[in-house]
Design an enzyme around this catalytic site. Structure first.
Site, PDB file in Angstrom:
ATOM      1  N   ALA A  23       0.834  -1.204   0.000  1.00 13.65           N
ATOM      2  CA  ALA A  23       0.000   0.000   0.000  1.00 13.65           C
ATOM      3  C   ALA A  23       0.867   1.252   0.000  1.00 13.65           C
ATOM      4  CB  ALA A  23      -0.892   0.011   1.235  1.00 13.65           C
ATOM      5  N   ASP A  71       0.203   2.964  -5.006  1.00 13.79           N
ATOM      6  CA  ASP A  71      -0.945   3.322  -5.853  1.00 13.79           C
ATOM      7  C   ASP A  71      -2.102   3.734  -4.947  1.00 13.79           C
ATOM      8  OD1 ASP A  71      -2.638   3.663  -7.970  1.00 13.79           O
ATOM      9  OD2 ASP A  71      -2.880   1.530  -8.429  1.00 13.79           O
ATOM     10  N   ASN A 128       8.577   8.946   5.022  1.00 11.48           N
ATOM     11  CA  ASN A 128       7.432   9.712   4.520  1.00 11.48           C
ATOM     12  C   ASN A 128       6.518  10.101   5.663  1.00 11.48           C
ATOM     13  OD1 ASN A 128       4.462   8.522   4.298  1.00 11.48           O
ATOM     14  ND2 ASN A 128       5.876   6.772   4.222  1.00 11.48           N
ATOM     15  N   GLY A 138       0.590  11.345   5.296  1.00 12.65           N
ATOM     16  CA  GLY A 138      -0.640  11.586   6.065  1.00 12.65           C
ATOM     17  C   GLY A 138      -1.915  11.263   5.294  1.00 12.65           C
ATOM     18  N   PHE A 139      -1.942  10.085   4.658  1.00 23.92           N
ATOM     19  CA  PHE A 139      -3.147   9.606   3.954  1.00 23.92           C
ATOM     20  C   PHE A 139      -3.687  10.623   2.944  1.00 23.92           C
ATOM     21  CE2 PHE A 139      -4.678   6.586   7.637  1.00 23.92           C
ATOM     22  CZ  PHE A 139      -3.644   5.708   7.336  1.00 23.92           C
ATOM     23  N   SER A 162      -0.276   3.438  10.406  1.00 20.24           N
ATOM     24  CA  SER A 162       0.472   4.568   9.867  1.00 20.24           C
ATOM     25  C   SER A 162       0.936   5.451  11.017  1.00 20.24           C
ATOM     26  CB  SER A 162      -0.405   5.394   8.929  1.00 20.24           C
ATOM     27  OG  SER A 162       0.263   6.611   8.663  1.00 20.24           O
ATOM     28  N   ASN A 186       1.662   8.463  10.633  1.00 24.59           N
ATOM     29  CA  ASN A 186       1.418   9.849  10.227  1.00 24.59           C
ATOM     30  C   ASN A 186       0.005  10.350  10.470  1.00 24.59           C
ATOM     31  OD1 ASN A 186       4.110  10.009   9.272  1.00 24.59           O
ATOM     32  ND2 ASN A 186       3.477   8.834   7.477  1.00 24.59           N
ATOM     33  N   THR A 187      -0.837   9.524  11.080  1.00 26.65           N
ATOM     34  CA  THR A 187      -2.162   9.975  11.510  1.00 26.65           C
ATOM     35  C   THR A 187      -2.141   9.838  13.027  1.00 26.65           C
ATOM     36  OG1 THR A 187      -3.234   9.295   9.463  1.00 26.65           O
ATOM     37  CG2 THR A 187      -4.651   9.474  11.398  1.00 26.65           C
ATOM     38  N   LYS A 200      -3.052  -4.532   9.200  1.00 26.35           N
ATOM     39  CA  LYS A 200      -1.642  -4.152   8.994  1.00 26.35           C
ATOM     40  C   LYS A 200      -1.075  -3.539  10.257  1.00 26.35           C
ATOM     41  CE  LYS A 200       1.395  -1.793   5.741  1.00 26.35           C
ATOM     42  NZ  LYS A 200       1.480  -1.230   4.406  1.00 26.35           N
ATOM     43  N   ASN A 233       4.138  -2.081   8.679  1.00 22.85           N
ATOM     44  CA  ASN A 233       4.137  -0.724   8.133  1.00 22.85           C
ATOM     45  C   ASN A 233       5.519  -0.080   8.355  1.00 22.85           C
ATOM     46  OD1 ASN A 233       3.138   1.834   7.206  1.00 22.85           O
ATOM     47  ND2 ASN A 233       1.107   1.199   7.859  1.00 22.85           N
ATOM     48  N   THR A 234       5.617   1.219   8.159  1.00 21.48           N
ATOM     49  CA  THR A 234       6.883   1.940   8.360  1.00 21.48           C
ATOM     50  C   THR A 234       7.149   2.139   9.858  1.00 21.48           C
ATOM     51  OG1 THR A 234       5.649   4.004   8.152  1.00 21.48           O
ATOM     52  CG2 THR A 234       6.743   3.183   6.169  1.00 21.48           C
ATOM     53  N   GLY A 271      12.243   0.616   3.801  1.00 18.89           N
ATOM     54  CA  GLY A 271      13.416   0.188   3.047  1.00 18.89           C
ATOM     55  C   GLY A 271      14.388  -0.617   3.880  1.00 18.89           C
TER      56      GLY A 271
END
Ligand SMILES: Cc1cc2nc3c(=O)[nH]c(=O)nc-3n(C[C@H](O)[C@H](O)[C@H](O)COP(=O)(O)O)c2cc1C
Length: 350
Positions: free
Chosen positions: A60, A63, A109, A112-113, A171, A173-174, A209, A238-239, A260
């Site tokens: 995810a 795209d 990154n 933030g969705f 995530s 970032n949220t 996830k 996830n990250t 990565g």
């Protein structure tokens, strides 16, 4: 060929380069890659009861708006996960919000969705028939009053077109999204999702996830909640919002999620812990730093049934699936196996 153009692409800001990649895929500017191992029985498997040609998926975030999933299937991905998609369109965080850490073969990154919203994306999917297995990753809007409702809204919109739905609780970032890892909160969320599936009379497989930054003590708790709520898969991971100490690039302290190479072993270790805890009852999709046959091989040995990647493609280029298959093939043939699934979970201590 990619190594020649990589230095040019890397002169662009990472988000601009990404948008260019999406456009190139959309308008078929990226040539179809020769793949000697297409349809090799070594890689054939099933994902939630549907046959796939190989266990290598697009993660995810690449795209986000479901614009290029068919082009990704053509590049060789065995399955593609689009999203994260929220009920309403949102811009995400201010730019710059993606950082390339070349020395570390990593990205950070804090998007933030950013996405076009569920209605827009479903229209797009309805007008572009998928040619492979499509996962749809869903999440809540930043300013929503009820996050659970947001997951349910997306489930309602996507359950008929997806092959599986991923509940993204990880995530970084949220703000506070990762609180859904708490046993009670996760149980409530998944119970609501099961209930909504019943209302809809749907059997859509649900996948969760998770974050790579969870504590060891949380693994069994989360596994139990997944097992008791009919969850069919777990994506690990996830990250990471930590793991910065050993990085070399000067941007290493940018706020956001690290992906990565630097998260490769962290995610592999976590996959192995979930493998032991779940004992094969729920499928594991292993993600984090996969960029070669050897890194894919390690994830399978640790217990992943499938793998996904994103950052690996940024560094290795669009031919990455056939490169991984070629390298993996050699490793598997050395083990004298007939199908990669024979090695899943065969290394007990990662
Ligand atoms: C730029 C970027 C955006 C991402 N966006 C999302 C997202 O929207 N939803 C999600 O579940 N994961 C997202 N991810 C995380 C990836 O799906 C994956 O879990 C993570 O990057 C680790 O895999 P990798 O090392 O192969 O990149 C994103 C990753 C990157 C690099």
């Amino acid at each position: 060929m990619f190594s020649n153009i990589r230095s040019l692409i890397f002169k662009l800001d990472p988000e601009t380069a990404h948008n260019l990649a999406i456009k190139s895929l959309k308008f078929n500017f990226i040539p179809n890659m020769p793949d000697e191992n297409k349809d090799d029985p070594l890689f054939k498997t099933e994902l939630f009861g549907k046959k796939i040609e190989n266990p290598i998926g697009m993660a995810a975030g690449f795209d986000k708006n479901a614009e290029v999933y068919n082009s990704l299937f053509k590049l060789g991905f065995g399955f593609v996960e689009v999203g994260t998609i929220t009920p309403l369109k949102q811009y995400g965080n201010p730019k710059p919000r993606v950082f390339r850490l070349v020395e570390d073969e990593a990205l950070i990154n804090r998007l933030g969705f950013n996405n076009l919203g569920a209605e827009n994306v479903i229209n797009r999917i309805n007008s572009n028939r998928k040619i492979g297995i499509l996962g749809i990753n869903i999440g809540p809007n930043k300013d929503t009053e009820n996050r659970t409702e947001d997951y349910l809204k997306c489930l309602n919109i996507f359950y008929q077109v997806a092959d599986y739905i991923t509940i993204n609780i990880s995530s970084p970032n949220t703000e506070n999204l990762r609180k859904f890892h708490d046993q009670k909160q996760l149980d409530d969320l998944l119970k609501n999702i099961e209930k909504e599936k019943k209302n809809l009379d749907s059997k859509i497989p649900i996948v969760v996830k998770v974050s790579p930054d969870i504590k060891n003590s949380e693994i069994d708790e989360i596994s139990n909640v997944l097992l008791s709520n009919n969850v069919k898969g777990v994506i690990v991971s996830n990250t990471s919002d930590s793991t910065r100490e050993s990085l070399n690039n000067i941007q290493k302290h940018q706020k956001g999620g690290l992906s990565g190479k630097p998260i490769k072993s962290k995610s592999t270790i976590l996959i192995n812990k979930f493998f032991k805890s779940l004992q094969g009852k729920i499928k594991i999709i292993g993600v984090g730093g996969v960029d070669s046959g050897a890194s894919a091989y390690e994830k399978f040995l640790a217990g992943a049934n499938y793998i996904q990647l994103y950052t690996g493609m940024v560094y290795r280029g669009p031919n990455i699936v056939s490169m991984i298959k070629k390298e993996l093939r050699e490793l598997l043939l050395k083990d004298d196996v007939k199908n990669f699934s024979e090695i899943i979970g065969k290394k007990t201590n990662t």
